[in-house]
Design a protein around this motif. Structure first.
Motif, PDB file in Angstrom:
ATOM      1  N   TYR A  60       0.820  -1.203   0.000  1.00 16.38           N
ATOM      2  CA  TYR A  60       0.000   0.000   0.000  1.00 16.38           C
ATOM      3  C   TYR A  60       0.861   1.264   0.000  1.00 16.38           C
ATOM      4  N   MET A  72       2.288   1.618  -3.496  1.00 16.36           N
ATOM      5  CA  MET A  72       1.251   2.086  -4.419  1.00 16.36           C
ATOM      6  C   MET A  72       0.972   3.571  -4.211  1.00 16.36           C
ATOM      7  N   GLY A  73       0.990   4.023  -2.986  1.00 16.72           N
ATOM      8  CA  GLY A  73       0.773   5.438  -2.701  1.00 16.72           C
ATOM      9  C   GLY A  73       1.883   6.309  -3.268  1.00 16.72           C
ATOM     10  N   GLY A 114       1.605   6.323  -7.085  1.00 18.39           N
ATOM     11  CA  GLY A 114       0.471   7.156  -7.489  1.00 18.39           C
ATOM     12  C   GLY A 114       0.797   8.634  -7.384  1.00 18.39           C
ATOM     13  N   ALA A 115       1.425   9.028  -6.287  1.00 12.51           N
ATOM     14  CA  ALA A 115       1.806  10.430  -6.111  1.00 12.51           C
ATOM     15  C   ALA A 115       2.847  10.838  -7.147  1.00 12.51           C
ATOM     16  N   SER A 119       3.184   9.565 -10.129  1.00 12.78           N
ATOM     17  CA  SER A 119       2.505   9.654 -11.424  1.00 12.78           C
ATOM     18  C   SER A 119       1.753  10.967 -11.570  1.00 12.78           C
ATOM     19  N   ILE A 120       1.096  11.393 -10.516  1.00 16.20           N
ATOM     20  CA  ILE A 120       0.387  12.678 -10.552  1.00 16.20           C
ATOM     21  C   ILE A 120       1.376  13.815 -10.732  1.00 16.20           C
TER      22      ILE A 120
END
Length: 49
Positions: free
Chosen positions: A5, A8-9, A12-13, A15-16
């Motif tokens: 997790y 993944m966080g 994700g951050a 990628s943004i």
């Protein structure tokens, strides 16, 4: 399970953040291209071959 997790966080951050950078760079390149094209069109009468 918690490690997945967190990973993944972070991904994700990242990628943004990368998306925001790409938008800014894309807009900058587009604006520079438009300005350069306009300058070329404006000065095309001054070019002699």
């Amino acid at each position: 399970m918690e490690k997945a997790y967190k990973t993944m966080g972070r991904v994700g951050a990242g990628s943004i953040a990368m998306g925001v950078v790409m938008i800014v760079v894309g807009l900058s390149v587009g604006i520079v291209s438009i300005v350069n094209g306009a300058m070329l069109l404006k000065n095309k009468n001054e070019i002699m071959f």
